[in-house]
Design an enzyme around this catalytic site. Structure first.
Site, mmCIF file in Angstrom:
data_model
loop_
_atom_site.group_PDB
_atom_site.id
_atom_site.type_symbol
_atom_site.label_atom_id
_atom_site.label_comp_id
_atom_site.label_asym_id
_atom_site.label_seq_id
_atom_site.Cartn_x
_atom_site.Cartn_y
_atom_site.Cartn_z
ATOM 1 N N GLU A 1 4.989 -5.084 7.177
ATOM 2 C CA GLU A 1 4.261 -4.032 7.889
ATOM 3 C C GLU A 1 4.780 -3.816 9.301
ATOM 4 O OE1 GLU A 1 2.822 -6.369 6.010
ATOM 5 O OE2 GLU A 1 1.133 -5.532 4.889
ATOM 6 N N ALA B 1 0.879 -1.171 0.000
ATOM 7 C CA ALA B 1 0.000 0.000 0.000
ATOM 8 C C ALA B 1 0.917 1.222 0.000
ATOM 9 C CB ALA B 1 -0.882 -0.027 1.248
ATOM 10 N N GLY C 1 0.781 -4.842 1.141
ATOM 11 C CA GLY C 1 -0.451 -4.901 0.356
ATOM 12 C C GLY C 1 -0.249 -5.546 -1.003
ATOM 13 N N GLU D 1 -0.570 -9.117 -0.339
ATOM 14 C CA GLU D 1 -1.987 -9.370 -0.036
ATOM 15 C C GLU D 1 -2.833 -9.348 -1.316
ATOM 16 O OE1 GLU D 1 -1.914 -6.205 2.911
ATOM 17 O OE2 GLU D 1 -2.597 -7.643 4.402
HETATM 18 C C1 HXC Z 1 5.123 4.302 -1.292
HETATM 19 C C2 HXC Z 1 7.079 3.331 -2.012
HETATM 20 C C3 HXC Z 1 6.699 2.090 -1.432
HETATM 21 C C4 HXC Z 1 5.438 2.026 -0.770
HETATM 22 C C5 HXC Z 1 8.635 1.869 -2.356
HETATM 23 N N1 HXC Z 1 8.269 3.134 -2.557
HETATM 24 N N2 HXC Z 1 7.703 1.205 -1.663
HETATM 25 N N3 HXC Z 1 6.290 4.420 -1.929
HETATM 26 N N4 HXC Z 1 4.687 3.154 -0.726
HETATM 27 N N5 HXC Z 1 4.979 0.890 -0.217
HETATM 28 C C6 HXC Z 1 9.014 4.183 -3.271
HETATM 29 C C7 HXC Z 1 10.195 4.705 -2.483
HETATM 30 O O1 HXC Z 1 9.791 5.694 -1.539
HETATM 31 C C8 HXC Z 1 11.020 5.304 -3.587
HETATM 32 O O2 HXC Z 1 10.454 6.542 -3.972
HETATM 33 C C9 HXC Z 1 10.800 4.329 -4.753
HETATM 34 O O3 HXC Z 1 9.591 3.644 -4.433
HETATM 35 C C10 HXC Z 1 11.905 3.301 -4.877
HETATM 36 O O4 HXC Z 1 12.094 2.678 -3.631
HETATM 37 P P1 HXC Z 1 13.532 2.432 -2.978
HETATM 38 O O5 HXC Z 1 13.319 2.162 -1.536
HETATM 39 O O6 HXC Z 1 14.466 3.547 -3.352
HETATM 40 O O7 HXC Z 1 13.977 1.105 -3.765
HETATM 41 P P2 HXC Z 1 14.951 -0.028 -3.247
HETATM 42 O O8 HXC Z 1 16.130 0.578 -2.527
HETATM 43 O O9 HXC Z 1 15.201 -0.905 -4.413
HETATM 44 O O10 HXC Z 1 14.131 -0.828 -2.122
HETATM 45 C C11 HXC Z 1 13.005 -1.579 -2.509
HETATM 46 C C12 HXC Z 1 12.152 -1.970 -1.253
HETATM 47 C C13 HXC Z 1 11.837 -0.682 -0.449
HETATM 48 C C14 HXC Z 1 12.937 -2.939 -0.393
HETATM 49 C C15 HXC Z 1 10.891 -2.648 -1.758
HETATM 50 O O11 HXC Z 1 11.312 0.311 -1.347
HETATM 51 C C16 HXC Z 1 10.848 -0.894 0.655
HETATM 52 O O12 HXC Z 1 11.157 -1.452 1.688
HETATM 53 N N6 HXC Z 1 9.626 -0.397 0.458
HETATM 54 C C17 HXC Z 1 8.579 -0.439 1.450
HETATM 55 C C18 HXC Z 1 7.954 -1.817 1.493
HETATM 56 C C19 HXC Z 1 6.871 -1.875 2.552
HETATM 57 O O13 HXC Z 1 7.075 -1.528 3.732
HETATM 58 N N7 HXC Z 1 5.690 -2.313 2.144
HETATM 59 C C20 HXC Z 1 4.517 -2.407 3.038
HETATM 60 C C21 HXC Z 1 3.746 -1.118 3.022
HETATM 61 S S1 HXC Z 1 2.487 -1.152 4.233
HETATM 62 P P3 HXC Z 1 11.305 7.904 -3.958
HETATM 63 O O14 HXC Z 1 10.308 8.951 -4.335
HETATM 64 O O15 HXC Z 1 11.866 8.034 -2.601
HETATM 65 O O16 HXC Z 1 12.364 7.656 -5.011
HETATM 66 C C22 HXC Z 1 1.236 -2.011 3.580
HETATM 67 C C23 HXC Z 1 0.135 -2.139 4.592
HETATM 68 C C24 HXC Z 1 -1.177 -2.565 4.157
HETATM 69 O O17 HXC Z 1 1.246 -2.448 2.470
HETATM 70 C C25 HXC Z 1 -2.157 -2.685 5.297
HETATM 71 C C26 HXC Z 1 -2.031 -1.711 6.433
HETATM 72 C C27 HXC Z 1 -3.131 -1.742 7.426
#
Ligand code: HXC
Length: 211
Positions: free
Chosen positions: A169, A103, A146, A149
Site C-alpha cells: 500500500e 483491494a 487487502g 489482509e
Molecule cells: C485492481 C488490479 C489490482 C488491484 C492487479 N490488477 N492488481 N486491479 N486492483 N489491486 C489488475 C491490473 O490492473 C491488470 O488489469 C491485471 O490485474 C493484471 O495485472 P498486471 O499488473 O498486468 O500483472 P503483473 O504484471 O503480473 O503484475 C502483478 C502485480 C501487479 C505485481 C500483482 O498487478 C500489482 O502490483 N498490483 C497491485 C498490487 C497492490 O498494490 N495491491 C494493494 C492494493 S491497495 P488490466 O485491466 O490493466 O489488464 C489495498 C489497500 C487496502 O489492498 C486498504 C486501504 C486502506
C-alpha cells in the site's frame, strides 16, 4: 489437531492449493439452501460428507482484486456457511497466479479520506475474522494488500510454493487499512511487519512460514 495447523503459514507442495484442473469449470453445485449465481466467486461443497464450503475468488483478469461486490458475495456465503449446521469449515482460495492482489485500486482511487472514514470503508470485511467456524486460506500466487489482509483474517493459512505475501500500500500512498498493520505484526513480529509495510516488499511462502 494436525501439528501444521498450529502454524500461521504452512507450506504445501504446488498443485495442492489451486482448485486445479479437476475443479468444476463453471459455478459449483449450490450448497443446500444457497444459490450459486455469484458473479465474482465460485462456491461448492467439498470433502467428507460435503462439510466444507469451498469459496474460490474468481476475477482472474484483475488478479482477484477485491472489489466491493466480490466482498459482499464472499461475506454472504461466509454468513450462510456459519448458519448451516451441515458445514464444519470454510476454505477460501484463489488461483495459481493470485489469491488476491489487493483491494480494487480502480474502485478506490477517487475516494477521499472523509469518504472512507465516514463510510467505515472495508469494515465489513471483518466478518471473515469473526466467523465462528474455522476459515482456512489456501494461498498461491499474490496475496497483496487487502489480499494479504484477507488471508490473515482466516484462522489458518496454507501457502503454496508460488505464494507471495506483501503489503504494498505504501507505493499507493496509503496503509494496510484492512487490519494489516495489526494482524501482520501479530503474525510475523514487529520488525518484519514494519519492514514489509515500509518497503512494500513481498515475501515468499518459506519466509512467511519461518516468520
Ligand atoms: C485492481 C488490479 C489490482 C488491484 C492487479 N490488477 N492488481 N486491479 N486492483 N489491486 C489488475 C491490473 O490492473 C491488470 O488489469 C491485471 O490485474 C493484471 O495485472 P498486471 O499488473 O498486468 O500483472 P503483473 O504484471 O503480473 O503484475 C502483478 C502485480 C501487479 C505485481 C500483482 O498487478 C500489482 O502490483 N498490483 C497491485 C498490487 C497492490 O498494490 N495491491 C494493494 C492494493 S491497495 P488490466 O485491466 O490493466 O489488464 C489495498 C489497500 C487496502 O489492498 C486498504 C486501504 C486502506
Amino acid at each position: 489437531k494436525h501439528h501444521n495447523v498450529l502454524h500461521l503459514v504452512t507450506c504445501v507442495p504446488a498443485g495442492r492449493l489451486s482448485a486445479g484442473p479437476g475443479a468444476p469449470a463453471g459455478r459449483g453445485r449450490a450448497p443446500p439452501g444457497q444459490h450459486a449465481a455469484y458473479e465474482h466467486i465460485l462456491v461448492e461443497r467439498r470433502g467428507e460428507g460435503e462439510r466444507v464450503t469451498l469459496i474460490q475468488l474468481n476475477r482472474p483478469k484483475s488478479l482477484n482484486a477485491l472489489c466491493s461486490p466480490l466482498m459482499s458475495e464472499l461475506l454472504e456465503v461466509v454468513h450462510q456457511a456459519e448458519q448451516d449446521p451441515a458445514v464444519g469449515a470454510i476454505v477460501l482460495t484463489g488461483n495459481e497466479k493470485a489469491f488476491a492482489a489487493g483491494a480494487d485500486i480502480k474502485e478506490m482511487q477517487d475516494k477521499r479520506f472523509a469518504d472512507v472514514y465516514r463510510g467505515s470503508f472495508l469494515a465489513f470485511w471483518g466478518g471473515v475474522a469473526q466467523c465462528t467456524k474455522p476459515v482456512v486460506a489456501a494461498v498461491n500466487g499474490y496475496a497483496l494488500g487487502g489480499g494479504c489482509e484477507l488471508a490473515m483474517m482466516c484462522d489458518v493459512i496454507y501457502a503454496g510454493e508460488k505464494a507471495r505475501f506483501g503489503q504494498p500500500e505504501i507505493a499507493l500512498g496509503t496503509i494496510p487499512g484492512a487490519g494489516g498493520t495489526q494482524r501482520l505484526t501479530r503474525a510475523v513480529g514487529k520488525s518484519k511487519a514494519m519492514e514489509m509495510c515500509l518497503t512494500g516488499d513481498m515475501i515468499d511462502a518459506q519466509t512467511a512460514e519461518r516468520a
